[in-house]
Motif scaffolding. Sequence first.
Motif, mmCIF file in Angstrom:
data_model
loop_
_atom_site.group_PDB
_atom_site.id
_atom_site.type_symbol
_atom_site.label_atom_id
_atom_site.label_comp_id
_atom_site.label_asym_id
_atom_site.label_seq_id
_atom_site.Cartn_x
_atom_site.Cartn_y
_atom_site.Cartn_z
ATOM 1 N N ASP A 64 0.830 -1.206 0.000
ATOM 2 C CA ASP A 64 0.000 0.000 0.000
ATOM 3 C C ASP A 64 0.863 1.254 0.000
ATOM 4 O O ASP A 64 1.769 1.411 0.811
ATOM 5 C CB ASP A 64 -0.936 -0.002 1.206
ATOM 6 C CG ASP A 64 -1.968 -1.106 1.090
ATOM 7 O OD1 ASP A 64 -2.467 -1.323 -0.022
ATOM 8 O OD2 ASP A 64 -2.256 -1.759 2.101
ATOM 9 N N GLY A 65 0.585 2.113 -0.951
ATOM 10 C CA GLY A 65 1.349 3.341 -1.086
ATOM 11 C C GLY A 65 2.586 3.165 -1.952
ATOM 12 O O GLY A 65 3.200 4.142 -2.360
ATOM 13 N N ASN A 121 0.427 -0.341 -4.654
ATOM 14 C CA ASN A 121 -0.988 0.025 -4.690
ATOM 15 C C ASN A 121 -1.087 1.474 -4.224
ATOM 16 O O ASN A 121 -1.086 1.737 -3.026
ATOM 17 C CB ASN A 121 -1.785 -0.905 -3.766
ATOM 18 C CG ASN A 121 -3.240 -0.511 -3.637
ATOM 19 O OD1 ASN A 121 -3.838 0.016 -4.556
ATOM 20 N ND2 ASN A 121 -3.801 -0.787 -2.474
ATOM 21 N N PRO A 122 -1.129 2.436 -5.165
ATOM 22 C CA PRO A 122 -1.123 3.834 -4.752
ATOM 23 C C PRO A 122 -2.338 4.192 -3.901
ATOM 24 O O PRO A 122 -3.422 3.662 -4.095
ATOM 25 C CB PRO A 122 -1.120 4.609 -6.062
ATOM 26 C CG PRO A 122 -1.582 3.651 -7.089
ATOM 27 C CD PRO A 122 -1.277 2.276 -6.599
ATOM 28 N N VAL A 123 -2.136 5.102 -2.981
ATOM 29 C CA VAL A 123 -3.182 5.511 -2.047
ATOM 30 C C VAL A 123 -4.143 6.506 -2.691
ATOM 31 O O VAL A 123 -5.317 6.529 -2.372
ATOM 32 C CB VAL A 123 -2.550 6.101 -0.765
ATOM 33 C CG1 VAL A 123 -3.618 6.581 0.196
ATOM 34 C CG2 VAL A 123 -1.662 5.064 -0.100
ATOM 35 N N CYS A 124 -3.651 7.295 -3.614
ATOM 36 C CA CYS A 124 -4.504 8.327 -4.211
ATOM 37 C C CYS A 124 -5.643 7.680 -5.001
ATOM 38 O O CYS A 124 -5.469 6.633 -5.611
ATOM 39 C CB CYS A 124 -3.689 9.259 -5.095
ATOM 40 S SG CYS A 124 -2.878 8.476 -6.480
ATOM 41 N N TYR A 178 -10.518 -6.532 -1.212
ATOM 42 C CA TYR A 178 -10.120 -5.129 -1.229
ATOM 43 C C TYR A 178 -9.957 -4.648 -2.668
ATOM 44 O O TYR A 178 -9.577 -5.419 -3.551
ATOM 45 C CB TYR A 178 -8.782 -4.917 -0.507
ATOM 46 C CG TYR A 178 -8.846 -5.239 0.955
ATOM 47 C CD1 TYR A 178 -9.328 -4.308 1.871
ATOM 48 C CD2 TYR A 178 -8.435 -6.473 1.429
ATOM 49 C CE1 TYR A 178 -9.387 -4.599 3.228
ATOM 50 C CE2 TYR A 178 -8.496 -6.776 2.780
ATOM 51 C CZ TYR A 178 -8.972 -5.838 3.671
ATOM 52 O OH TYR A 178 -9.046 -6.131 4.997
ATOM 53 N N VAL A 186 -7.758 -2.736 -5.196
ATOM 54 C CA VAL A 186 -6.365 -2.320 -5.320
ATOM 55 C C VAL A 186 -6.128 -1.793 -6.730
ATOM 56 O O VAL A 186 -6.812 -2.181 -7.677
ATOM 57 C CB VAL A 186 -5.377 -3.472 -5.008
ATOM 58 C CG1 VAL A 186 -5.469 -3.898 -3.564
ATOM 59 C CG2 VAL A 186 -5.606 -4.652 -5.918
ATOM 60 N N THR A 199 4.930 -5.892 4.769
ATOM 61 C CA THR A 199 3.549 -5.438 4.680
ATOM 62 C C THR A 199 2.664 -6.277 5.582
ATOM 63 O O THR A 199 3.002 -7.413 5.909
ATOM 64 C CB THR A 199 3.051 -5.532 3.216
ATOM 65 O OG1 THR A 199 1.695 -5.117 3.163
ATOM 66 C CG2 THR A 199 3.175 -6.929 2.659
#
Length: 78
Positions: free
Chosen positions: A11-12, A15-18, A33, A35, A58
């Motif tokens: 995550d981040g 898998n980008p958070v934006c 989820y 992603v 992670t």
Amino acid sequence: MPKPLLFLDVDGVLNPVCPHPGAGFDVHTLLGYTVLLSARHGSWLRELAGTYELVWATTWGNAPTLHLVPDLRKRAEV
């Protein structure tokens, strides 16, 4: 001599958070989820694995190896 370790997060990082990442990311459902993944990451991970021992840092546990990497590899070869 063993390869140096490279700790990777999901995550981040993969898998980008934006909510609206740049071009090249596709929406997937993984383990319940949503992603965002990019096929380019499969090529990058293969390249990194030639020099480093990749270690998932992670809370996803083994899920990246079981679910993300095969998907990224397959999509990078298309």
